[in-house]
Design an enzyme around this catalytic site. Sequence first.
Site, PDB file in Angstrom:
ATOM      1  CD  GLU A   1      -2.367   1.195   2.861  1.00  0.00           C
ATOM      2  OE1 GLU A   1      -2.957   2.217   3.229  1.00  0.00           O
ATOM      3  OE2 GLU A   1      -2.303   0.155   3.553  1.00  0.00           O
TER       4      GLU A   1
ATOM      5  CG  ASP B   1      -7.866   4.155   5.566  1.00  0.00           C
ATOM      6  OD1 ASP B   1      -9.105   4.038   5.473  1.00  0.00           O
ATOM      7  OD2 ASP B   1      -7.295   5.237   5.772  1.00  0.00           O
TER       8      ASP B   1
ATOM      9  CG  ASP C   1      -0.522   1.231   6.462  1.00  0.00           C
ATOM     10  OD1 ASP C   1       0.579   0.706   6.245  1.00  0.00           O
ATOM     11  OD2 ASP C   1      -0.807   2.392   6.138  1.00  0.00           O
TER      12      ASP C   1
ATOM     13  CG  ASP D   1      -4.668   1.771   9.049  1.00  0.00           C
ATOM     14  OD1 ASP D   1      -4.916   1.031   8.070  1.00  0.00           O
ATOM     15  OD2 ASP D   1      -4.065   2.848   8.935  1.00  0.00           O
TER      16      ASP D   1
END
Length: 688
Positions: A466, A543, A539, A541
């Site tokens: 990402e 997102d 990541d 998280d």
Amino acid sequence: MAKAYNAGSIQVLEGLDAVRMRPGMYIGSTGSRGLHHMLWEIVDNAIDEAMAGYASQVDVVLHEDGSASVRDNGRGLPVDIHPTMGIPGVELIYTRLHAGGKFDNENYAYSGGLHGVGGSVVNALSRWMTVDVFHDFRHYRIGFESAVSEETGKIVSGRVAEKLKVLGNTTDRGSLIRFMPDDRVFETVNFNGETVARRLRELAYLNKGLTITFEDERVKKPAAFEETDAEDQLNAAEGSDTAERSAKQHGGKQVFCFAGGISDYVCYLNAEKTPIHESPIYLEGTREGVIFRFAIQYTDSYTENVFSYVNNIPTGEGGSHETGFKAAYTKVMNDFARRLGGLKEKDNNLGGEDFREGMTAVMIAMVKNPQFEGQTKGRLGNTEVRPVVEAIVTQQLTAYFEDLKNQELCQQLVEKAVRAAKVREAARKARDNARTQKALEATPLVGKLASCTGRKPELNELFIVEGDSAGGSAKQGRDRRFQAILPLRGKPLNVEKKRLDQVLGNEEFRSLITALGTNIEGSFTLSSLKYHKVIILSDADQDGAHIRAILLTFFYRYMKELITSGHVYIGMPPLYKVQRGNKVQYAYDDNELRKLTKGQTKGYQLQRYKGLGEMNPEQLWATTMDPAQRKLVRVTIEDAAQAERLVTILMGDKVDPRREYINQYTNFDREDSFTAIADSMEEGRRKA
């Protein structure tokens, strides 16, 4: 000095000992899948009684002590003395491999299970088993155990611990089998209640009118719970206008009974989609001893979903019955396309994938002597079944669409297929253009793929990363001999509800397709895969979880074989760095952090990573990319129907089902409730 190899080297395993020595040969593995396979074998035997017309109800219970039980109201296992073996039939079934009543077609015309192996295998891999038989107004019981022999000091598998005896009189009938999986064999002996409930629901759909109850005693019942028997629950469910309401849950007990059978199943699978016709097409026929039933419902989606079974056994890899269905369906629909003017005389026939766009189909073949390819029975190998199924489908479907009341639907399906063919042809031209060197040079890979130097695909890994920042760290930290990096800019397209040409028009996915080398969908070629480990690295998280979901949806819809062949992985970057002096440790979630810092309030430095880009190349290598230390999660599809529903719920355009899923699986009492939502969605995707 080499050890002599002679007749004395030959080991003879008595009784059921062979099963314990090589359990994987019989149940696939000693992990969770093998554990549940044990339960399926006993359930299959009960279902066989129902398929033969002798039982109307099957009850499954997961007990508090870790054991499981299955009861049916069929004929009851034989308790008389076997004429040649000299022991009761029930003892023979559970202590001898290849002893059963399914080797001819007199007792069971159609059956699943391991044909005379299942019951004895479960006994061999259990600490103990009890079998209760209710037959001829008497209640019989026999007990078995796998215990250490006083003479040899070795475990004797599934020996008789309690000889067959009469406990009393009864008006009940049927059999009750209860077993305790052996923790000396299995990596885990904890049954998953959701997994069991899903399989039992599936079996209820496949066996129209059969009542299956499920109770998990390990789940605490509500304080206000009042015991309700199965009959009351079914009465409450009668008259329901949807398949979902036919399965009523009360306290810890669930009751599954579907009057519509696989037609209800199709409606259940499409519950979160928009159907273009409310009532599924349901047809069945019998020919040369094969019974074939199928139900079809179309939605406005762009993907096909075909689920096939043989004698209640899922055949996720298809086989001759599925091939016969698809061939006949394509032929019949092309004939009607010409009759109705959808195709002109000069036009070529449409492809099967055009007619199956938006189709959800469930089919089940009942075969007397099924031959499955592989121990897991993933594919039906009986070649004689294909022409039989083709004949049944051709006859039944032709009669269905010749009926005037069904011709409007037929016209709709033909028009939908013609539109699909046009889109597919445009996509084919786009793919052909992309193959030329000039086109590849004109469309550079997003983020500039950093390929590896290795030329052996089986050793190579592709990290889909990402963002440019993380991509830069990954490129510097990797081992370039076998690790390639493909950074993506922003979130890729959510391919759910998108046409194939729209997917191919997305720059990120074109780059990914080119990097992998397999092409997609109908042109997918696994042998051309350039990297045998495809690792999604995003990541830790919300997102990042969303990007993982988008990529997994793409693989599931357009490169499913990449998942089923075990090539797709999720990289697990740490959330926290804990440093005490020169000692550095990493925590991958909040639970690990609590363990690392338990009982300490100071003396360490804590860093929470907001993204992969915050890690320097050395840290990213040490925590996430080094094969010797990293954590990878392999993506699998254990339940195809459940995977389909979860992808639709989480990635489709209907908000209400997604909200209900989040409400059901998220603990809003947690302080980090947003993280909890992401965690719950991620858990759902992993199950898919």
